[in-house]
Motif scaffolding. Sequence first.
Motif, short mmCIF file in Angstrom:
data_model
loop_
_atom_site.label_atom_id
_atom_site.label_comp_id
_atom_site.label_asym_id
_atom_site.label_seq_id
_atom_site.Cartn_x
_atom_site.Cartn_y
_atom_site.Cartn_z
N SER A 91 -24.93 153.26 82.70
CA SER A 91 -23.75 153.76 81.99
C SER A 91 -24.20 154.40 80.69
CB SER A 91 -22.78 152.61 81.69
OG SER A 91 -22.36 151.99 82.88
N SER A 92 -23.33 155.19 80.11
CA SER A 92 -23.64 155.80 78.82
C SER A 92 -22.43 155.71 77.91
CB SER A 92 -24.05 157.27 79.00
OG SER A 92 -22.96 158.03 79.45
N GLN A 93 -22.70 155.75 76.63
CA GLN A 93 -21.64 155.80 75.63
C GLN A 93 -22.07 156.83 74.60
OE1 GLN A 93 -20.75 152.18 73.55
NE2 GLN A 93 -18.83 152.98 72.80
N SER A 94 -21.19 157.78 74.36
CA SER A 94 -21.48 158.85 73.43
C SER A 94 -21.00 158.49 72.03
CB SER A 94 -20.76 160.12 73.91
OG SER A 94 -20.79 161.09 72.91
N SER A 95 -21.58 159.14 71.05
CA SER A 95 -21.06 159.01 69.69
C SER A 95 -19.98 160.06 69.44
CB SER A 95 -22.19 159.16 68.67
OG SER A 95 -22.78 160.44 68.80
N GLY A 96 -19.76 160.96 70.41
CA GLY A 96 -18.74 161.99 70.28
C GLY A 96 -17.34 161.41 70.34
N LEU A 97 -16.38 162.10 69.76
CA LEU A 97 -15.01 161.61 69.70
C LEU A 97 -14.31 161.69 71.05
CD1 LEU A 97 -13.92 163.24 66.32
CD2 LEU A 97 -14.60 160.88 66.75
N LYS A 98 -14.55 162.72 71.85
CA LYS A 98 -13.82 162.89 73.10
C LYS A 98 -14.26 161.92 74.19
CE LYS A 98 -12.50 167.66 72.43
NZ LYS A 98 -11.24 167.45 71.84
N PHE A 99 -15.55 161.58 74.23
CA PHE A 99 -16.07 160.74 75.31
C PHE A 99 -16.75 159.49 74.74
CE2 PHE A 99 -16.34 165.15 77.02
CZ PHE A 99 -15.42 165.01 78.03
N GLY A 100 -16.23 158.92 73.68
CA GLY A 100 -16.88 157.83 72.98
C GLY A 100 -16.89 156.48 73.67
N SER A 101 -16.12 156.29 74.74
CA SER A 101 -16.13 155.00 75.42
C SER A 101 -17.23 154.97 76.47
CB SER A 101 -14.77 154.74 76.08
OG SER A 101 -14.51 155.73 77.06
N ILE A 102 -17.58 153.76 76.91
CA ILE A 102 -18.65 153.61 77.90
C ILE A 102 -18.20 154.20 79.24
CG2 ILE A 102 -18.01 151.28 78.66
CD1 ILE A 102 -21.59 152.16 77.93
N LYS A 103 -19.07 155.02 79.85
CA LYS A 103 -18.78 155.68 81.12
C LYS A 103 -19.92 155.40 82.09
CE LYS A 103 -15.34 158.60 79.76
NZ LYS A 103 -14.39 157.78 79.11
N LYS A 104 -19.59 155.13 83.31
CA LYS A 104 -20.61 154.91 84.33
C LYS A 104 -21.25 156.25 84.69
CE LYS A 104 -21.11 152.86 88.89
NZ LYS A 104 -20.40 152.11 89.94
N VAL A 105 -22.58 156.34 84.59
CA VAL A 105 -23.31 157.52 84.98
C VAL A 105 -23.46 157.50 86.50
CG1 VAL A 105 -25.50 158.75 84.84
CG2 VAL A 105 -24.53 157.72 82.78
N GLY A 106 -23.82 156.33 87.04
CA GLY A 106 -23.99 156.22 88.49
C GLY A 106 -24.72 154.96 88.88
N ASP A 107 -24.93 154.82 90.18
CA ASP A 107 -25.64 153.68 90.77
C ASP A 107 -26.83 154.18 91.56
OD1 ASP A 107 -23.83 151.60 90.07
OD2 ASP A 107 -22.57 152.07 91.79
N LEU A 108 -27.84 153.37 91.62
CA LEU A 108 -28.94 153.54 92.55
C LEU A 108 -29.00 152.29 93.41
CD1 LEU A 108 -31.66 154.93 90.09
CD2 LEU A 108 -30.40 156.22 91.80
N SER A 109 -29.45 152.40 94.65
CA SER A 109 -29.48 151.25 95.55
C SER A 109 -30.90 150.86 95.93
CB SER A 109 -28.71 151.57 96.84
OG SER A 109 -27.35 151.74 96.58
N VAL A 110 -31.18 149.56 95.80
CA VAL A 110 -32.44 148.99 96.28
C VAL A 110 -32.09 148.15 97.50
CG1 VAL A 110 -34.38 147.47 95.77
CG2 VAL A 110 -33.43 148.91 93.97
N PHE A 111 -32.65 148.49 98.65
CA PHE A 111 -32.44 147.72 99.87
C PHE A 111 -33.62 146.79 100.07
CE2 PHE A 111 -29.59 151.26 100.59
CZ PHE A 111 -28.49 150.64 101.17
N VAL A 112 -33.32 145.48 100.12
CA VAL A 112 -34.36 144.48 100.35
C VAL A 112 -34.29 144.12 101.83
CG1 VAL A 112 -35.15 142.15 99.80
CG2 VAL A 112 -34.24 143.62 97.99
N GLU A 113 -35.42 144.26 102.51
CA GLU A 113 -35.47 144.01 103.97
C GLU A 113 -36.41 142.86 104.28
OE1 GLU A 113 -36.80 147.88 105.23
OE2 GLU A 113 -34.75 148.53 105.48
#
Length: 176
Positions: free
Chosen positions: A154-176
């Motif tokens: 996730s990321s959080q900007s210091s900018g006024l418009k997007f200053g709250s925490i936002k999820k950038v994305g997920d990556l998946s690790v598959f354990v077999e």
Amino acid sequence: TVGTTLGQISFTVTESGVTAAIPAVSVEVVSDGSGDLSFVPDAAAPVLYKIANSSSQTIDIYYTAVADLNGGRLELRKPYSGGSSNFPYFSSSNLSVTQGNGDAASGIGMVSYEGVGEKVSVPLISMNAGDQLRFRYQISSIPSQEGEYKIEISSQSSGLKFGSIKKVGDLSVFVE
């Protein structure tokens, strides 16, 4: 005017009395801190496979900024499955943050480990579009429980418009 709604925005182009050469334009609105995630430096690899109980493993996670960043932070959560995780907690001895090529990271502040090692927080002082960070997670042993484990950034900007925490994305690790 694009506004602050994240996602794909389409525009129709018109000119008074003339047929527009490009009738429609589509742009992607991203928040400060948005980026591309991968397990390899310069390719889309959102999935990684590991063998259960294997020892001395390394997971590299690459974050590439899609826009210039001045201030804010990135958060990386340790791999989890169904709300729990058998992966080791993050600490300064098993997780390092460098530039994508492994050199010392410039443009970041002091890395902190929060929630008893459940996540790591990286202050972003300055990154240019295209700059890359590598999170190197060194694991003494992959968990024995098979399944898909998500790594969330996730990321959080210091900018006024997007200053709250936002999820950038997920990556998946598959354990077999």
